[in-house]
Design an enzyme around this catalytic site. Structure first.
Site, mmCIF file in Angstrom:
data_model
loop_
_atom_site.group_PDB
_atom_site.id
_atom_site.type_symbol
_atom_site.label_atom_id
_atom_site.label_comp_id
_atom_site.label_asym_id
_atom_site.label_seq_id
_atom_site.Cartn_x
_atom_site.Cartn_y
_atom_site.Cartn_z
ATOM 1 N N HIS A 58 50.835 54.214 87.185
ATOM 2 C CA HIS A 58 51.248 53.977 87.734
ATOM 3 C C HIS A 58 53.054 54.281 87.605
ATOM 4 O O HIS A 58 53.796 54.870 88.187
ATOM 5 C CB HIS A 58 51.716 52.507 88.869
ATOM 6 C CG HIS A 58 52.866 52.742 89.271
ATOM 7 N ND1 HIS A 58 52.094 52.092 91.002
ATOM 8 C CD2 HIS A 58 54.375 52.234 89.527
ATOM 9 C CE1 HIS A 58 53.420 51.616 91.311
ATOM 10 N NE2 HIS A 58 54.527 51.998 90.663
ATOM 11 N N GLU A 59 52.645 54.124 86.447
ATOM 12 C CA GLU A 59 54.494 54.687 85.574
ATOM 13 C C GLU A 59 54.931 55.710 85.687
ATOM 14 O O GLU A 59 55.879 56.689 85.501
ATOM 15 C CB GLU A 59 55.209 53.858 84.531
ATOM 16 C CG GLU A 59 54.976 51.947 84.956
ATOM 17 C CD GLU A 59 55.857 51.234 85.868
ATOM 18 O OE1 GLU A 59 56.939 52.431 86.677
ATOM 19 O OE2 GLU A 59 55.467 50.312 86.529
ATOM 20 N N HIS A 62 55.582 57.869 88.475
ATOM 21 C CA HIS A 62 56.249 58.074 88.687
ATOM 22 C C HIS A 62 57.595 58.584 87.308
ATOM 23 O O HIS A 62 58.418 59.651 88.217
ATOM 24 C CB HIS A 62 57.805 56.252 88.714
ATOM 25 C CG HIS A 62 57.544 55.376 89.447
ATOM 26 N ND1 HIS A 62 57.274 56.303 90.548
ATOM 27 C CD2 HIS A 62 57.080 54.591 89.675
ATOM 28 C CE1 HIS A 62 57.310 54.856 91.006
ATOM 29 N NE2 HIS A 62 56.565 53.484 90.407
#
Length: 269
Positions: A58-59, A62
């Site tokens: 998820h990170e 980003h």
């Protein structure tokens, strides 16, 4: 201000991340093969390790999107190595999400990578950076539920099936919560570039409290029921029943003393 291009070492996958993947693989094998008489520990390790892997990805989503959008400082911060220890707020991004899963079985959205937004031009790029993380949770949910909606569960051990169902529940809850247009969450990050400067200035002080406000609202029984009814409806649409997720949660919380072997009945999709 300029920054050196991303070096190969800045992209090298962290041994910490590889270790977490190894735990997920070994415990997943244990849940599949029935290595232990009581599968709860294997399910617990498999779900927790895989959940952490999804948080890291998820990170990473980003960070990777920010890199291609113009923030070339991302590599030097270690975000491309998938190392959870490199995050700005490891407590918010890893520790709290894992604790919430252990205590309540809900996918808590994290928030950790610091992006230098001033380097990025274009509102669409800013929106895409914010959306990239929760879209990763959507992909994880699709992957976890694929055996269910593809009717490919023949021969899949019950414990592993229920673990996948519980993982899917975590990913769906994380995606929904992350996409809420609440300050401090990714959903607000998607719409923020399109708001007027005045509105953004007024909302900015509330960003640190957005997630706390969401969970305070979820304590209201009526809203809690609506939220989980929506989660259950999405999972049913993907072929996952409440029976599956309930047993996955029960096996995961093996320490409550009521664990038993997963039942053979109720295994039809």
């Amino acid at each position: 201000m300029t920054t050196a291009p991303v070096r190969r070492s800045d992209r090298r996958i962290s041994p910490v991340f590889l270790g977490i993947v190894a735990v997920a693989a070994v415990s997943g094998w244990a849940a599949w093969t029935g290595f232990a008489d009581h599968p709860g520990i294997a399910v617990f390790l498999f779900v927790t390790a895989t959940w952490i892997v999804s948080l890291c990805l998820h990170e990473y989503a980003h960070a990777r999107t920010a890199l291609h959008s113009g923030d070339i400082s991302i590599g030097a911060k270690g975000y491309l190595t998938l190392n959870p220890l490199a995050y700005t707020h490891a407590l918010l991004s890893i520790v709290l999400p894992v604790l919430f899963v252990i205590m309540g079985g809900i996918g808590l959205p994290g928030g950790a990578v610091f992006i230098e937004r001033g380097r990025i031009r274009g509102r669409w790029k800013h929106s895409l950076i914010s959306a990239a993380g929760p879209l990763t949770n959507v992909v994880f949910a699709v992957v976890c539920t694929a055996p269910f909606w593809l009717d490919a569960l023949d021969g899949v051990p019950a414990a592993f099936r229920y673990a996948l169902a519980f993982l899917a529940l975590l990913q769906v809850t994380a995606a929904i919560l992350n996409f809420l247009p609440v300050p401090g969450l990714d959903g607000y990050g998607v719409i923020e570039p399109w708001l007027s400067p005045g509105v953004r200035r007024q909302v900015e002080p509330f960003a640190p409290f957005g997630l706390l406000a969401v969970f305070a609202v979820l304590w209201i029984p009526e809203i809690n029921h609506v939220f989980f009814d929506a989660v259950d409806a999405i999972l049913r649409g993907l072929g996952v029943s409440e029976w599956d997720t309930s047993w996955g949660h029960s096996l995961y919380q093996f320490w409550d003393g009521s664990q038993e072997a997963p039942p053979a009945q109720g295994l039809s999709s």
